[in-house]
Design a protein around this motif. Structure first.
Motif, PDB file in Angstrom:
ATOM      1  N   VAL A 158       0.853  -1.202   0.000  1.00 37.92           N
ATOM      2  CA  VAL A 158       0.000   0.000   0.000  1.00 37.92           C
ATOM      3  C   VAL A 158       0.881   1.241   0.000  1.00 37.92           C
ATOM      4  O   VAL A 158       0.687   2.167  -0.797  1.00 37.92           O
ATOM      5  N   TYR A 159       1.882   1.236   0.865  1.00 41.67           N
ATOM      6  CA  TYR A 159       2.709   2.437   0.974  1.00 41.67           C
ATOM      7  C   TYR A 159       3.615   2.637  -0.224  1.00 41.67           C
ATOM      8  O   TYR A 159       3.836   3.767  -0.677  1.00 41.67           O
ATOM      9  N   LEU A 160       4.146   1.547  -0.736  1.00 45.14           N
ATOM     10  CA  LEU A 160       4.999   1.697  -1.927  1.00 45.14           C
ATOM     11  C   LEU A 160       4.163   2.211  -3.098  1.00 45.14           C
ATOM     12  O   LEU A 160       4.613   3.042  -3.888  1.00 45.14           O
ATOM     13  N   THR A 161       2.921   1.724  -3.213  1.00 43.81           N
ATOM     14  CA  THR A 161       2.044   2.199  -4.296  1.00 43.81           C
ATOM     15  C   THR A 161       1.721   3.681  -4.103  1.00 43.81           C
ATOM     16  O   THR A 161       1.750   4.473  -5.052  1.00 43.81           O
ATOM     17  N   MET A 162       1.449   4.050  -2.856  1.00 42.05           N
ATOM     18  CA  MET A 162       1.080   5.438  -2.566  1.00 42.05           C
ATOM     19  C   MET A 162       2.162   6.436  -2.948  1.00 42.05           C
ATOM     20  O   MET A 162       1.865   7.558  -3.352  1.00 42.05           O
ATOM     21  N   VAL A 163       3.427   6.044  -2.758  1.00 43.89           N
ATOM     22  CA  VAL A 163       4.500   6.994  -3.100  1.00 43.89           C
ATOM     23  C   VAL A 163       4.968   6.820  -4.551  1.00 43.89           C
ATOM     24  O   VAL A 163       5.460   7.769  -5.153  1.00 43.89           O
ATOM     25  N   SER A 164       4.794   5.607  -5.088  1.00 44.32           N
ATOM     26  CA  SER A 164       5.327   5.360  -6.436  1.00 44.32           C
ATOM     27  C   SER A 164       4.496   6.034  -7.514  1.00 44.32           C
ATOM     28  O   SER A 164       5.039   6.533  -8.496  1.00 44.32           O
ATOM     29  N   LEU A 165       3.179   6.030  -7.337  1.00 49.87           N
ATOM     30  CA  LEU A 165       2.342   6.602  -8.394  1.00 49.87           C
ATOM     31  C   LEU A 165       2.595   8.095  -8.597  1.00 49.87           C
ATOM     32  O   LEU A 165       2.883   8.517  -9.720  1.00 49.87           O
ATOM     33  N   PRO A 166       2.521   8.898  -7.531  1.00 50.95           N
ATOM     34  CA  PRO A 166       2.855  10.313  -7.753  1.00 50.95           C
ATOM     35  C   PRO A 166       4.295  10.490  -8.233  1.00 50.95           C
ATOM     36  O   PRO A 166       4.598  11.402  -9.011  1.00 50.95           O
ATOM     37  N   ALA A 167       5.192   9.595  -7.775  1.00 46.50           N
ATOM     38  CA  ALA A 167       6.590   9.698  -8.204  1.00 46.50           C
ATOM     39  C   ALA A 167       6.705   9.465  -9.707  1.00 46.50           C
ATOM     40  O   ALA A 167       7.451  10.161 -10.406  1.00 46.50           O
ATOM     41  N   LEU A 168       5.956   8.487 -10.205  1.00 48.13           N
ATOM     42  CA  LEU A 168       5.997   8.199 -11.646  1.00 48.13           C
ATOM     43  C   LEU A 168       5.485   9.393 -12.451  1.00 48.13           C
ATOM     44  O   LEU A 168       6.101   9.793 -13.450  1.00 48.13           O
ATOM     45  N   VAL A 169       4.370   9.950 -11.985  1.00 46.29           N
ATOM     46  CA  VAL A 169       3.811  11.116 -12.692  1.00 46.29           C
ATOM     47  C   VAL A 169       4.810  12.276 -12.641  1.00 46.29           C
ATOM     48  O   VAL A 169       5.108  12.925 -13.658  1.00 46.29           O
ATOM     49  N   GLY A 170       5.352  12.515 -11.443  1.00 51.26           N
ATOM     50  CA  GLY A 170       6.321  13.602 -11.291  1.00 51.26           C
ATOM     51  C   GLY A 170       7.551  13.384 -12.154  1.00 51.26           C
ATOM     52  O   GLY A 170       8.056  14.320 -12.793  1.00 51.26           O
ATOM     53  N   ALA A 171       8.038  12.137 -12.180  1.00 52.52           N
ATOM     54  CA  ALA A 171       9.249  11.842 -12.961  1.00 52.52           C
ATOM     55  C   ALA A 171       8.987  12.056 -14.451  1.00 52.52           C
ATOM     56  O   ALA A 171       9.849  12.591 -15.173  1.00 52.52           O
ATOM     57  N   ALA A 172       7.789  11.659 -14.912  1.00 48.34           N
ATOM     58  CA  ALA A 172       7.487  11.818 -16.346  1.00 48.34           C
ATOM     59  C   ALA A 172       7.440  13.299 -16.720  1.00 48.34           C
ATOM     60  O   ALA A 172       8.099  13.741 -17.676  1.00 48.34           O
ATOM     61  N   ILE A 173       6.709  14.085 -15.931  1.00 49.78           N
ATOM     62  CA  ILE A 173       6.603  15.521 -16.249  1.00 49.78           C
ATOM     63  C   ILE A 173       7.971  16.191 -16.090  1.00 49.78           C
ATOM     64  O   ILE A 173       8.397  16.977 -16.929  1.00 49.78           O
ATOM     65  N   GLY A 174       8.662  15.843 -14.990  1.00 53.22           N
ATOM     66  CA  GLY A 174       9.961  16.462 -14.713  1.00 53.22           C
ATOM     67  C   GLY A 174      10.985  16.151 -15.785  1.00 53.22           C
ATOM     68  O   GLY A 174      11.786  17.010 -16.172  1.00 53.22           O
ATOM     69  N   THR A 175      10.964  14.918 -16.296  1.00 57.15           N
ATOM     70  CA  THR A 175      11.926  14.537 -17.328  1.00 57.15           C
ATOM     71  C   THR A 175      11.690  15.357 -18.593  1.00 57.15           C
ATOM     72  O   THR A 175      12.639  15.874 -19.200  1.00 57.15           O
TER      73      THR A 175
END
Lengths: 775, 235
Positions: free
Chosen positions: A298-315
């Motif tokens: 649950v916790y890994l999913t909670m942080v990974s999803l926003p991280a993926l979105v952030g990483a895509a936009i940031g890249t």
């Protein structure tokens, strides 16, 4: 798994603010990582990269068209030592006047080329098109924005050549090797009457001055005697670029590494904070039957999803930002247009979410181990009992209570406090670096260009632009000295000479005139400047490479004649084998200076108050062309611009770290905040308390950052200089002063306040009723 | 000097107070007056609206309709800062779970409320110490909340509530987290305070607390006042 997904999704919705913070921090950090990696890649050997891209000419030779036929010149392409050749291209040394403003006139060497491509000197035609008909001209200019001061003439403008030919600018191209100032079609040049013919060579062996000299000897032997009128080695350009950029490259590399460090640190802080602040939630999940493994997911999913979105936009954002900034910087410096490597994008897009997972894993595994009751207890509030002594002391101080409470807050979460302070410190280190870089760049520019000592440079003699006037060496110098505003004129001739005991041939600067006033004395790192025949000064790299010391004698040999000079001083310099000697040494080595075929450069020191432009105009009127020595600080301006962009990016990331810490602290201390508001703490006092809690970190981080920045700046400069075998005068390293340091100290405070203000405002607006009435 | 035949002035006045959360009305047209020196207990089942009313009087929340006036101040006309200053000068609150700051000693917790008004640290600590002495826990002044019993924590919370000499003391289930002995002590304390003129508004489920401490009981159900009675306080 669906329970895990549903719970994670619900938790993200409930913690929208924290989810947004993770996405935002990862976005900025990913952007920084892309920029940092791209910068690291582009900073690696910029000269070699651009020179290779353009297939630059190792040797540019000019010939008298009356003495050598095109066929004879073309046959030199078949010489064993020649890898590739281009030409012959007609060449004309003339002036170009802007047609609608006759007062603007500049010297130009025009070559006749029908094609910007070819085996050697492949031009970067970055605007407009190539000249295709008579009456058209393409100017050699480093790519720049049309709106910039000093930008080239726009496409469509007309210029008038010295012979009266009117030419329309149809394009702008860039020759990194500076083989010409402008190009027209071969037919057009023929019509204008070429004064020389140009051949461009790439040589098989070209690493040293002796290699290039050997290539020139082979070419000279293959053409009719006396037909060679001038030659230019690419090593002179490489030396200049290296001198200007070498140290900067090291500093930019440090920026890249700092960028990576700050991004990694902040992401680790934000993500681990998110999991720690969720411990209570984890306890509740366990209490209702989630297995430890499900909780971790649950916790890994909670942080990974926003991280993926952030990483895509940031890249994506980082890619375009880095491409734009680097393009401007490197093109301003005439170093081409480096692209952002797909590897940089991939590393950021894949690496940052992985880092997030890694950062989340440690606290998640802790949650895995904790019992439900322990997790609920651990997540309810920061462990009490920390920093009690500090709180007690602060309570008794005369500070406003909101300030003293704020000062005590960082003690509750020492780990988080340390990470946040470290991020601020690194942000300030970057700002300090940038300030140091700017000061260093200004100082180095002044030392290298010597524009305080000589304001005008005129290249004359055989093969030089002024050669067309037909004036001899001494006549040229006399003419320059006679023009209004001239205070002093010196001449120098640079050429490779065999030096006994040198690992490579020496690059001699033979100087005539009052050389002690040419600005070289400011470059001294040891000994003194030469003050007469038989003395010489060497660059620090020459001294290190050849194991020389002050007082050593060096025997020079040219065409069978020898002369001995004594090294009396060492100057800063990256020139391999560079030695400065008196003109008399040259006349000892050869009786026929003109016969050497090397251009002579004249440096003119103007009387105080003389406008260099007025002198240049007078120079043109006298049939000579020259240029201001204050021209090439585009490199340092561009580098400092890039560094400033990086400092701002890292400052923003550090401020986001502070933002996150205040947001987490406010979340954990909701009950305390509610109580404080219930007893009359005003919204402004809440903001003051929360901002003060970070301001103290800002001050501490700022001071540490300044110390780190100053020490690292000096040490890295020293290391970089040592690695390049360049010694630097103390003035280049003494870049700091008290007001500057005081301003930098505020940078930490600014980062802390900027990061803390918004979440502090949010905390001040906290609805307190529900947090107070129940537990 | 007040004329003994005149009723004391009104301290709290609510007129047609209504508070909606979405479609639900937590308060539905509540009108009530509390005079200086009164001890009013508000009782009712969970969700009846009594805590919502307490929030309105304390300026912690805004009504959807109606007016609240405390000590002559119309709370609807105050912004957030004005409400904070109102809480600081006019009212104080004690809670079921005490809400003391864990990082501060008992003395500093009590002094904190005075310090926020700008009173110097030494002076605030002196006043806090006097209050702790009056409430019988002066010997606990240097301890942290975690080291106190529930009753002692609530006494510390009462001391903090009194340090700025509020016109109105609001108590939200003040004995709800205490054992019976500690609860009795707190009740005695509230009675003593009221007897020296402190106006009290107590929200509670506990009929014993209401009976012992209040001079009037107001009963709530479904966001409305459904009953009201005046008591002869048992000595």
């Amino acid at each position: 798994m669906s329970a895990v997904w549903r719970t994670a999704r619900a938790s993200m919705r409930r913690r929208r603010f924290q989810t947004a913070v993770i996405a935002l921090v990862v976005m900025f950090s990913s952007g920084t990582v892309v920029a940092a990696l791209a910068l690291l890649a582009a900073s690696s050997g910029p000269f070699d990269r651009v020179f290779a891209e353009q297939q630059g000419a190792h040797l540019t030779a000019t010939f008298d068209p009356a003495a050598a036929s095109d066929a004879q010149l073309e046959s030199t392409a078949d010489l064993d030592c020649v890898a590739e050749a281009a030409g012959p291209f007609g060449q004309l040394a003339t002036t170009l006047a802007v047609d609608d403003d006759a007062a603007v006139e500049f010297p130009a060497t025009i070559a006749g080329r029908d094609d910007p491509a070819g085996p050697v000197d492949r031009l970067d035609l970055w605007e407009g098109r190539w000249a295709a008909a008579e009456g058209e001209i393409v100017l050699n200019t480093a790519p720049a924005d049309p709106g910039d001061p000093g930008a080239p003439l726009p496409v469509g403008a007309t210029v008038r050549a010295g012979d009266g030919t009117v030419l329309t600018v149809v394009g702008h191209a860039y020759s990194f090797g500076q083989t010409a100032d402008a190009w027209v079609t071969a037919d057009q040049l023929e019509a204008m009457g070429p004064t020389a013919v140009q051949m461009l060579y790439r040589l098989d062996d070209h690493d040293t001055a002796a290699d290039v000299e050997a290539g020139l000897d082979a070419v000279t032997a293959a053409v009719p005697a006396g037909s060679l009128t001038g030659a230019q080695s690419y090593l002179a350009l490489k030396e200049r670029i290296s001198a200007e950029l070498g140290i900067f490259v090291v500093l930019l590399t440090v920026f890249g590494v700092l960028g990576l460090a700050v991004a990694v640190l902040i992401v680790a802080n934000v993500v681990s904070g998110a999991v720690v602040s969720g411990l209570r939630h984890i306890g509740v999940l366990k209490a209702i039957g989630f297995t430890p493994r499900q909780v971790v997911w649950v916790y890994l999913t909670m942080v990974s999803l926003p991280a993926l979105v952030g990483a895509a936009i940031g890249t994506v954002l980082g890619h375009f930002l880095a491409a734009g900034a680097m393009s401007e910087t490197f093109r301003e410096a005439g170093l081409g247009n480096p692209v952002v490597s797909p590897w940089a994008d991939a590393a950021a897009f894949v690496g940052m979410p992985l880092l997030v997972l890694l950062a989340a894993l440690a606290p998640a595994m802790r949650a895995h181990r904790l019992s439900a009751a322990e997790a609920i207890s651990a997540g309810s509030a920061p462990r009490s009992g920390r920093g009690l002594r500090a709180h007690r002391w602060l309570s008794g101080t005369p500070l406003p209570r909101s300030v003293s409470l704020g000062l005590g807050l960082p003690f509750a979460r020492p780990g988080r406090t340390a990470l946040t302070a470290t991020a601020v410190a690194l942000g300030v280190t970057t700002a300090t670096f940038t300030a140091g870089l700017a000061a260093f760049a200004t100082e180095i520019d002044g030392l290298i260009q010597r524009h305080e000592a000589a304001q005008i440079e005129v290249v004359g003699g055989p093969g030089g632009p002024s050669g067309a006037t037909g004036l001899g060496d001494q006549e040229t110098q006399d003419l320059l000295a006679s023009l209004p505003g001239a205070s002093e004129v010196t001449a120098n001739l640079r050429m490779p000479v065999t030096a006994a005991g040198f690992v490579q041939s020496a690059e001699l600067w033979f100087i005539r005139g009052e050389s002690s006033r040419m600005g070289f004395t400011d470059q001294l790192v040891d000994g003194r400047w030469m003050d007469g025949p038989g003395e010489a000064v060497a660059s620090s790299k020459t001294v290190h490479e050849n194991d020389l010391a002050i007082g050593d004698d060096v025997t020079l040999e040219l065409g069978g004649r020898t002369a001995t000079v004594t090294i009396v001083g060492v100057v800063m310099g990256s020139g391999t084998g560079t030695v400065y000697a008196d003109w008399s040494t040259l006349t000892d080595l050869t009786a026929d200076v003109d016969g050497l075929g090397h251009p002579i450069s004249y440096e003119v020191r103007l009387e105080d108050g003389t406008d260099p432009q007025e002198y240049l105009t007078a120079l043109t009127g006298a049939g000579l062309t020259g240029q201001s020595t204050r021209q090439s600080d585009a490199v340092s301006i561009a580098v400092v611009g890039l560094a400033t962009m990086f400092a701002l990016m890292l400052g923003t990331v550090a401020a986001l770290g502070v933002f996150n810490t205040v947001a987490l602290n406010a979340r954990e201390r909701r009950r305390d905040l509610g109580m404080l508001k219930s007893i009359g703490m005003t919204p402004r006092q809440v903001v003051t308390m929360m901002v003060t809690s970070m301001a103290s970190l800002g001050v501490i981080g700022g001071l540490i950052g300044i110390a780190l920045g100053v020490v690292a700046h000096r040490e890295i400069l020293r290391l970089a200089a040592a690695a390049s075998q360049i010694d630097m005068p103390a003035s280049a390293l003494a870049t700091w002063n008290a007001p500057q340091l005081a301003l930098l100290a505020l940078a930490g405070l600014a980062i802390a306040i900027a990061g803390a203000y918004l979440p502090a405002r949010r905390a001040a607006r906290l609805t307190i009723a529900e947090v107070l009435h129940s537990e | 000097m007040n004329d003994a035949t005149q009723p004391p002035p009104v301290l709290v006045s609510m007129d047609g107070l209504r508070k909606e959360y979405g479609d639900t009305a937590a308060l539905d047209g509540v009108s009530l007056q509390i005079r200086r020196g009164e001890a009013v207990a508000v009782m009712g089942p969970s969700g009846s609206g009594k805590s919502t009313m307490l929030n309105m009087i304390a300026g912690l929340d805004r009504p959807t309709a109606g007016a609240v006036t405390v000590d002559g101040k119309d709370l609807n006309g105050l912004n957030e800062t004005g409400r904070a200053l109102f809480r600081r000068r006019t009212i104080s609150m004690i809670f079921q779970f005490f809400n003391l700051l864990d990082d501060l000693t008992v003395l500093d917790n009590v002094a904190l409320a005075a310090q926020l008004t700008g009173v110097r640290a030494q002076q605030a600590r002196q006043r806090a110490l006097e209050l702790l002495d009056e409430l019988g826990i002066a010997d606990r002044r240097d301890l942290y909340p975690a080291a106190l019993s529930g009753g002692e924590r609530q006494r510390a919370a009462v001391a903090r509530a009194l340090v700025n000499r509020p016109a109105l003391l609001l108590a939200d289930e003040p004995t709800g987290a205490l054992d019976s002995h500690a609860g009795e002590q707190v009740m005695d304390l509230l009675i003593d305070l009221n007897q020296i003129g402190q106006t009290l508004l107590i929200v509670t489920h506990d009929p014993n607390l209401a009976q012992r401490c209040a001079s009037r009981i107001v009963e709530f159900a479904d966001g409305r006042i459904v009953g009201e009675r005046t008591l002869e306080r048992t000595p």
